[in-house]
Design a protein around this motif. Structure first.
Motif, mmCIF file in Angstrom:
data_model
loop_
_atom_site.group_PDB
_atom_site.id
_atom_site.type_symbol
_atom_site.label_atom_id
_atom_site.label_comp_id
_atom_site.label_asym_id
_atom_site.label_seq_id
_atom_site.Cartn_x
_atom_site.Cartn_y
_atom_site.Cartn_z
ATOM 1 N N ALA A 67 -37.519 -35.302 15.550
ATOM 2 C CA ALA A 67 -37.964 -36.351 16.467
ATOM 3 C C ALA A 67 -38.686 -35.779 17.671
ATOM 4 O O ALA A 67 -39.584 -36.425 18.228
ATOM 5 C CB ALA A 67 -36.771 -37.196 16.929
ATOM 6 N N ASP A 68 -38.335 -34.551 18.089
ATOM 7 C CA ASP A 68 -38.909 -33.998 19.310
ATOM 8 C C ASP A 68 -39.581 -32.640 19.126
ATOM 9 O O ASP A 68 -40.134 -32.099 20.081
ATOM 10 C CB ASP A 68 -37.822 -33.863 20.380
ATOM 11 C CG ASP A 68 -36.646 -33.020 19.893
ATOM 12 O OD1 ASP A 68 -36.597 -32.711 18.689
ATOM 13 O OD2 ASP A 68 -35.782 -32.669 20.730
ATOM 14 N N ARG A 69 -39.531 -32.066 17.921
ATOM 15 C CA ARG A 69 -40.110 -30.731 17.732
ATOM 16 C C ARG A 69 -40.576 -30.549 16.294
ATOM 17 O O ARG A 69 -40.221 -31.316 15.402
ATOM 18 C CB ARG A 69 -39.090 -29.643 18.099
ATOM 19 C CG ARG A 69 -37.917 -29.536 17.142
ATOM 20 C CD ARG A 69 -36.850 -28.600 17.685
ATOM 21 N NE ARG A 69 -35.808 -28.306 16.697
ATOM 22 C CZ ARG A 69 -34.794 -29.082 16.424
ATOM 23 N NH1 ARG A 69 -34.669 -30.242 17.060
ATOM 24 N NH2 ARG A 69 -33.884 -28.727 15.517
ATOM 25 N N ILE A 70 -41.382 -29.491 16.106
ATOM 26 C CA ILE A 70 -41.886 -29.099 14.792
ATOM 27 C C ILE A 70 -41.419 -27.667 14.517
ATOM 28 O O ILE A 70 -41.623 -26.774 15.344
ATOM 29 C CB ILE A 70 -43.430 -29.157 14.742
ATOM 30 C CG1 ILE A 70 -43.918 -30.592 14.910
ATOM 31 C CG2 ILE A 70 -43.954 -28.580 13.439
ATOM 32 C CD1 ILE A 70 -43.576 -31.499 13.772
ATOM 33 N N VAL A 71 -40.788 -27.444 13.362
ATOM 34 C CA VAL A 71 -40.337 -26.109 12.965
ATOM 35 C C VAL A 71 -41.041 -25.755 11.660
ATOM 36 O O VAL A 71 -40.995 -26.518 10.694
ATOM 37 C CB VAL A 71 -38.809 -26.057 12.782
ATOM 38 C CG1 VAL A 71 -38.380 -24.672 12.312
ATOM 39 C CG2 VAL A 71 -38.101 -26.424 14.079
ATOM 40 N N VAL A 72 -41.705 -24.595 11.641
ATOM 41 C CA VAL A 72 -42.435 -24.131 10.458
ATOM 42 C C VAL A 72 -41.684 -22.941 9.875
ATOM 43 O O VAL A 72 -41.402 -21.959 10.591
ATOM 44 C CB VAL A 72 -43.885 -23.743 10.812
ATOM 45 C CG1 VAL A 72 -44.666 -23.392 9.546
ATOM 46 C CG2 VAL A 72 -44.584 -24.877 11.560
ATOM 47 N N ARG A 73 -41.373 -23.026 8.574
ATOM 48 C CA ARG A 73 -40.595 -21.981 7.904
ATOM 49 C C ARG A 73 -41.375 -21.454 6.700
ATOM 50 O O ARG A 73 -42.109 -22.184 6.047
ATOM 51 C CB ARG A 73 -39.245 -22.525 7.453
ATOM 52 C CG ARG A 73 -38.361 -23.042 8.573
ATOM 53 C CD ARG A 73 -37.111 -23.710 8.028
ATOM 54 N NE ARG A 73 -36.264 -22.765 7.332
ATOM 55 C CZ ARG A 73 -35.312 -22.058 7.909
ATOM 56 N NH1 ARG A 73 -35.072 -22.184 9.198
ATOM 57 N NH2 ARG A 73 -34.572 -21.198 7.200
ATOM 58 N N GLN A 74 -41.147 -20.170 6.439
ATOM 59 C CA GLN A 74 -41.755 -19.525 5.279
ATOM 60 C C GLN A 74 -40.771 -18.495 4.732
ATOM 61 O O GLN A 74 -40.335 -17.599 5.468
ATOM 62 C CB GLN A 74 -43.077 -18.845 5.667
ATOM 63 C CG GLN A 74 -43.835 -18.262 4.485
ATOM 64 C CD GLN A 74 -45.099 -17.548 4.925
ATOM 65 O OE1 GLN A 74 -45.028 -16.460 5.483
ATOM 66 N NE2 GLN A 74 -46.240 -18.179 4.681
ATOM 67 N N ASP A 75 -40.425 -18.652 3.454
ATOM 68 C CA ASP A 75 -39.483 -17.740 2.793
ATOM 69 C C ASP A 75 -38.166 -17.633 3.567
ATOM 70 O O ASP A 75 -37.580 -16.554 3.721
ATOM 71 C CB ASP A 75 -40.101 -16.344 2.644
ATOM 72 C CG ASP A 75 -41.350 -16.369 1.774
ATOM 73 O OD1 ASP A 75 -41.461 -17.281 0.928
ATOM 74 O OD2 ASP A 75 -42.226 -15.501 1.968
ATOM 75 N N GLY A 76 -37.692 -18.762 4.084
ATOM 76 C CA GLY A 76 -36.398 -18.786 4.752
ATOM 77 C C GLY A 76 -36.396 -18.349 6.196
ATOM 78 O O GLY A 76 -35.348 -18.366 6.849
ATOM 79 N N ARG A 77 -37.538 -17.952 6.760
ATOM 80 C CA ARG A 77 -37.589 -17.532 8.163
ATOM 81 C C ARG A 77 -38.507 -18.454 8.950
ATOM 82 O O ARG A 77 -39.465 -19.022 8.411
ATOM 83 C CB ARG A 77 -38.073 -16.081 8.288
ATOM 84 C CG ARG A 77 -39.501 -15.861 7.847
ATOM 85 C CD ARG A 77 -39.881 -14.394 7.840
ATOM 86 N NE ARG A 77 -41.281 -14.212 7.443
ATOM 87 C CZ ARG A 77 -42.276 -14.094 8.308
ATOM 88 N NH1 ARG A 77 -42.037 -14.123 9.609
ATOM 89 N NH2 ARG A 77 -43.521 -13.927 7.871
ATOM 90 N N VAL A 78 -38.215 -18.602 10.231
ATOM 91 C CA VAL A 78 -39.003 -19.465 11.110
ATOM 92 C C VAL A 78 -40.231 -18.700 11.581
ATOM 93 O O VAL A 78 -40.102 -17.621 12.182
ATOM 94 C CB VAL A 78 -38.162 -19.933 12.315
ATOM 95 C CG1 VAL A 78 -39.010 -20.775 13.263
ATOM 96 C CG2 VAL A 78 -36.956 -20.740 11.848
ATOM 97 N N VAL A 79 -41.409 -19.247 11.306
ATOM 98 C CA VAL A 79 -42.655 -18.599 11.724
ATOM 99 C C VAL A 79 -43.322 -19.341 12.869
ATOM 100 O O VAL A 79 -44.341 -18.872 13.397
ATOM 101 C CB VAL A 79 -43.623 -18.480 10.533
ATOM 102 C CG1 VAL A 79 -43.067 -17.553 9.478
ATOM 103 C CG2 VAL A 79 -43.939 -19.849 9.931
ATOM 104 N N ALA A 80 -42.777 -20.499 13.282
ATOM 105 C CA ALA A 80 -43.334 -21.227 14.432
ATOM 106 C C ALA A 80 -42.374 -22.344 14.802
ATOM 107 O O ALA A 80 -41.672 -22.904 13.951
ATOM 108 C CB ALA A 80 -44.708 -21.799 14.123
ATOM 109 N N GLU A 81 -42.350 -22.686 16.089
ATOM 110 C CA GLU A 81 -41.596 -23.833 16.589
ATOM 111 C C GLU A 81 -42.309 -24.359 17.827
ATOM 112 O O GLU A 81 -42.591 -23.593 18.763
ATOM 113 C CB GLU A 81 -40.155 -23.449 16.920
ATOM 114 C CG GLU A 81 -39.304 -24.648 17.338
ATOM 115 C CD GLU A 81 -37.826 -24.324 17.416
ATOM 116 O OE1 GLU A 81 -37.058 -25.180 17.895
ATOM 117 O OE2 GLU A 81 -37.441 -23.214 16.997
#
Length: 499
Positions: free
Chosen positions: A350-364
């Motif tokens: 609702a308040d943020r965007i989390v980008v994941r690749q292969d189980g790890r966070v690459v952006a928030e």
């Protein structure tokens, strides 16, 4: 028929003063039959209604007029025609009668139609912690001086009538998850049943009766909070009448006059305060001796304990462009340079965007609800600067980049050197290994000594790193001696003699 005062006078003249019917009729100027009717009936009032209203000119046009009235009643409020316009439409089709006949017929038609639509309902009663109701409404506020339509989530406990209200920019599924989590955290628990309408974020297919095919993620949320979802019959708002009434109450008391706020956080803080104030000031309709807040405090013991936040996100797959950007909801967000070339999963909250690749966070990133916006995190592009240090000067992600104080001073001092960009990139790259705090402290120490080159800053960082722990030589168990050998020089002498 005669008025009530004339009837009363006839009765007094006859029964009190004993006057004859002839005398009463002559004095009051009424017919003798009228006097007899009053005296024989014993009534004190007479009303006349025509049993059959003759409509000589409108009669052949009743079917046409019924169709016009029905179509007009089914239209939306903005598109309904006045009765004069319907009369003109009927005249255009050949009707030659007057407007009064049409008006009288339309009034009788409206009364008959409304009487046929009246339904009866059974009042409902809920046990403590048994059920809550959920719904959405659209309200208009002034945000930063501009009118804006916000989507308001309503949650209401059916037993105590305690309400929770929160505003969002959208009605998407992640907003539904966030509204439930914040409401249950405020209530410190939830109920065993949740009553909903057939919103698309919860119900995918409507079957016969109460059977529904619920959205998989919505069922995950319900399972997390131990709630059994129940969907109403389509177009049957009375099945969740409490929250339907709450929508009108909140619109009248909370959003009138129009609220002026600067952000959604300010708006939601104001709405929560008003919910609590209303609950403490108004009586519970089912328990008049207690306020809504007191009934809510008593109900809390019967609620299912709050089980912590549900990971309520909406996931989509996206590709990463060569400029380290992913597109979501008409906006672009930067990701780590190491993610270029492979797909990523975008989790929208609702308040943020989390980008994941292969189980790890690459952006928030904080979520943006505009259109055509690009949200950068300059640290995502630092590995690229190692190969292209010149991009530090004109790169879009680095415009208006606010660095910590000492690092920003070093950057300004290096700006005048020929290789200033390259040196600054070396300092920024050290942040990825040593951390922002350590690099900031090294820059501050270098500036304190009157120098600012990258070599000095990197040397300070190297000196501050803890010494590596030496790795000892480990002997495998298979090579360890089980019995210590015993020295025997006689064997050596034997070898010499043999030689």
């Amino acid at each position: 028929m005669k008025s009530v005062d004339t009837i009363a006078r006839i009765r007094r003249e006859f029964f009190v003063r004993g006057r004859s019917i002839k005398e009463i009729a002559r004095e009051l100027h009424v017919a003798r039959n009228t006097v007899r009717k009053v005296l024989r009936s014993g009534e004190t009032i007479f009303s006349y209604s025509r049993g059959n209203q003759p409509l000589p000119k409108l009669g052949p046009w009743k079917t046409e007029l019924d169709g016009l009235l029905a179509a007009n009643a089914a239209a939306s409020a903005r598109e309904r025609l006045t009765l004069v316009r319907l009369f003109e439409e009927l005249r255009g089709r050949g009707y030659e009668g007057g407007y009064d006949a049409v008006r009288r017929y339309a009034r009788a038609w409206a009364l008959e139609t409304s009487a046929a639509k009246v339904d009866a309902y059974v009042p409902l009663s809920f046990a403590p912690g048994e059920a809550y109701q959920f719904d959405w409404s659209h309200e208009v506020v002034l945000m930063n001086g501009l009118p804006m339509t916000v989507k308001v989530a309503h949650v209401r406990l059916c037993h105590s009538r305690m309400m929770f209200v929160r505003a969002y920019p959208r009605e998407s599924q992640e907003m539904v998850f966030d509204a439930h989590d914040r409401a249950f955290a405020f209530f410190r628990g939830t109920c065993t049943r949740g009553i909903y309408d057939n919103m698309k974020t919860a119900v995918e297919t409507i079957f016969v009766g109460k059977e529904r095919a619920y959205n998989r993620r919505f069922l995950q949320m319900a399972g997390h909070y131990l709630v059994e979802p129940v969907a109403c019959t389509p177009a049957s708002g009375w099945e969740k009448g409490q929250v339907e009434n709450q929508v009108g109450l909140v619109r009248e008391r909370f959003f009138t006059p129009r609220l002026r706020v600067r952000s959604f956080d300010e708006l939601n803080t104001l709405l929560l305060d008003r919910c609590i104030a209303y609950a403490k000031a108004h009586r519970n309709p089912e328990f008049p001796d207690r306020t809504i807040w007191e009934a809510f405090e008593a109900e809390r013991a019967s609620l299912v304990p709050y089980r912590g936040p549900f990971d309520g996100f909406h996931a989509v797959t996206a590709s990463v462009s060569k400029t380290c950007l992913v597109r979501f909801d008409n906006n672009k967000y930067s990701v780590s340079a190491s993610a270029v070339g492979r797909p990523v999963e975008i989790r929208a909250y609702a308040d943020r965007i989390v980008v994941r690749q292969d189980g790890r966070v690459v952006a928030e990133h904080p979520r943006s609800f505009g259109r055509g916006e690009t949200i950068y995190d300059p640290w995502h592009y630092v590995p690229v600067l190692a190969r292209k240090p010149g991009a530090l000067r004109n790169g879009a992600p680095f415009k208006d980049w606010v660095l910590p104080g000492a690092m920003d001073r070093v950057r300004r001092k290096l700006a005048g050197s020929n290789d200033g960009d390259r040196q600054m990139v070396e300092i920024l790259a050290a942040v990825l290994d040593d951390g922002l705090g350590a690099v900031e402290a090294a820059c501050a120490e270098a500036l304190g000594e009157g120098v600012h080159s990258a070599d000095v800053v990197l040397n300070i960082l190297a000196r501050r790193r803890p010494a590596p722990i030496p790795v000892g030589i480990l002997t495998p168990d298979a090579l360890k001696l089980r019995f210590e050998p015993i020295a025997d020089c006689a064997r050596y002498d034997d070898l010499r003699r043999a030689g």
